[in-house]
Structures are given as structure tokens and as C-alpha cells.
Design a protein around this motif. Structure first.
Motif, mmCIF file in Angstrom:
data_model
loop_
_atom_site.group_PDB
_atom_site.id
_atom_site.type_symbol
_atom_site.label_atom_id
_atom_site.label_comp_id
_atom_site.label_asym_id
_atom_site.label_seq_id
_atom_site.Cartn_x
_atom_site.Cartn_y
_atom_site.Cartn_z
ATOM 1 N N ILE A 135 38.584 27.417 37.234
ATOM 2 C CA ILE A 135 38.386 27.375 38.684
ATOM 3 C C ILE A 135 36.920 27.607 39.075
ATOM 4 N N MET A 136 36.169 28.288 38.239
ATOM 5 C CA MET A 136 34.758 28.545 38.512
ATOM 6 C C MET A 136 33.878 27.341 38.163
ATOM 7 N N GLY A 137 34.461 26.357 37.466
ATOM 8 C CA GLY A 137 33.685 25.184 37.075
ATOM 9 C C GLY A 137 32.657 25.479 36.009
ATOM 10 N N GLN A 183 32.243 19.636 29.400
ATOM 11 C CA GLN A 183 31.353 20.775 29.189
ATOM 12 C C GLN A 183 29.885 20.342 29.304
ATOM 13 N N THR A 184 29.581 19.129 28.857
ATOM 14 C CA THR A 184 28.225 18.593 29.011
ATOM 15 C C THR A 184 27.846 18.546 30.482
ATOM 16 N N TYR A 185 28.747 18.045 31.302
ATOM 17 C CA TYR A 185 28.477 17.979 32.742
ATOM 18 C C TYR A 185 28.336 19.373 33.355
ATOM 19 N N LEU A 186 29.268 20.261 33.021
ATOM 20 C CA LEU A 186 29.230 21.619 33.586
ATOM 21 C C LEU A 186 27.935 22.331 33.223
ATOM 22 N N PHE A 235 33.963 27.230 44.758
ATOM 23 C CA PHE A 235 34.486 26.940 43.431
ATOM 24 C C PHE A 235 35.147 25.578 43.425
ATOM 25 N N LYS A 236 35.027 24.908 42.291
ATOM 26 C CA LYS A 236 35.539 23.559 42.191
ATOM 27 C C LYS A 236 36.090 23.324 40.794
ATOM 28 N N ARG A 237 37.295 22.816 40.720
ATOM 29 C CA ARG A 237 37.906 22.488 39.432
ATOM 30 C C ARG A 237 37.720 20.998 39.177
ATOM 31 N N TYR A 238 37.403 20.661 37.927
ATOM 32 C CA TYR A 238 37.190 19.282 37.517
ATOM 33 C C TYR A 238 38.206 18.882 36.455
ATOM 34 N N LEU A 239 38.532 17.608 36.432
ATOM 35 C CA LEU A 239 39.228 17.004 35.304
ATOM 36 C C LEU A 239 38.231 16.082 34.631
ATOM 37 N N ASN A 250 44.796 20.604 41.395
ATOM 38 C CA ASN A 250 44.104 20.673 42.675
ATOM 39 C C ASN A 250 42.635 20.250 42.564
ATOM 40 N N THR A 251 42.441 19.022 42.098
ATOM 41 C CA THR A 251 41.082 18.507 41.971
ATOM 42 C C THR A 251 40.971 17.114 42.562
ATOM 43 N N LYS A 252 39.808 16.824 43.074
ATOM 44 C CA LYS A 252 39.471 15.481 43.559
ATOM 45 C C LYS A 252 38.217 14.985 42.847
#
Length: 139
Positions: free
Chosen positions: A22-24, A132-135, A2-6, A52-54
Motif C-alpha cells: 500500500i505504501m508503493g 520494483q524497478t519502477y518503485l 499512498f498508491k498501490r500498483y499492479l 484497489n488500483t488504477k
């Protein structure tokens, strides 16, 4: 994994910020950074630590014909500043064409009235649309 994005919608005056779950899978508007009142790079660094994102999905402005606008250069300059302050930061560039227009229409359709209320909200909604477009693309 799982990866969180900004996500950032970088403008000269304001930066819209959104985050993923958290599920991206789902993007949510987070805040608007007023660049006149806040050290934007430091605030983004704080948000990366807090959530907690990079990984940052960042909108790159393009014309309708697909060519990059002058603002794209400014966005990349901001990315460079972030990269110097945050170790190991991953940038994912997304064409942000019409994201602000879409955000404005969405707010209008949901009854958000008044220029001040829209200005405070439209940039973070645009950031959420970019994210959301990216996800959706990566699924």
C-alpha cells in the motif's frame, strides 16, 4: 498519498502479475495468468478491483540495443484492450530488458528446480522485478 500498483509481464501464453504494498515501496509476485485457460483482460480487471488500483506498470520488451521487439506491439494491443474495459486506468511503461533472465537466475539461486515449477513462477517474479524497478526509480 499512498498508491498501490499492479505490474504485468505480458507474454503470448502467460502473464506474470505482481503487486506493490500500500505504501508503493515493495513489489511482490502475485500470480500467473494462463492466457489459454483464462480471459486475461477480465482477470486483470478483477485484480485491479481486488487490490484497489488504477495504475499498472507494464513491461515493454526491448532488444539489448534498446529497440522495441515485435512483442512490444502485442503488449500495447493488450493495454488497449484493458483500457477499454477499465475506466481511468493509468499505464506506466517500463523497459523490461532481461527481467525474465533475472527472474530465472533468482529462482535458480533459490533452489527452484524443474521446468514446470519455473514456468509457473518465472513470469510473476519477472513482473515483480519490473514493478520494483519502477518503485525504486520513483523514490
Amino acid at each position: 498519498m499512498f498508491k498501490r500498483y499492479l505490474s504485468l509481464d505480458v507474454g503470448d501464453v502467460r502473464i506474470g502479475v505482481a503487486k506493490s504494498d500500500i505504501m508503493g515501496m515493495i513489489a511482490t509476485p502475485l500470480e500467473v495468468i494462463d492466457r489459454r485457460k483464462t480471459k486475461a483482460v477480465m482477470r486483470v480487471k478483477e485484480l485491479c478491483e481486488e487490490h484497489n488500483t488504477k495504475s499498472i506498470v507494464i513491461g515493454i520488451p526491448k532488444s539489448l540495443d534498446g529497440t522495441e521487439k515485435r512483442q512490444a506491439e502485442k503488449v500495447r494491443e493488450f493495454m488497449e484492450k484493458l483500457n477499454k474495459k477499465i475506466d481511468g486506468l493509468e499505464f506506466i511503461e517500463i523497459d523490461e530488458r532481461l527481467s525474465t533472465v533475472s527472474a530465472d537466475k533468482m529462482l535458480q539461486n533459490n533452489g527452484v528446480k524443474g521446468a514446470i515449477n519455473k514456468r509457473k513462477t518465472v513470469d510473476q517474479v519477472a513482473a515483480a522485478i519490473i514493478l520494483q524497478t519502477y518503485l525504486d526509480m520513483k523514490r
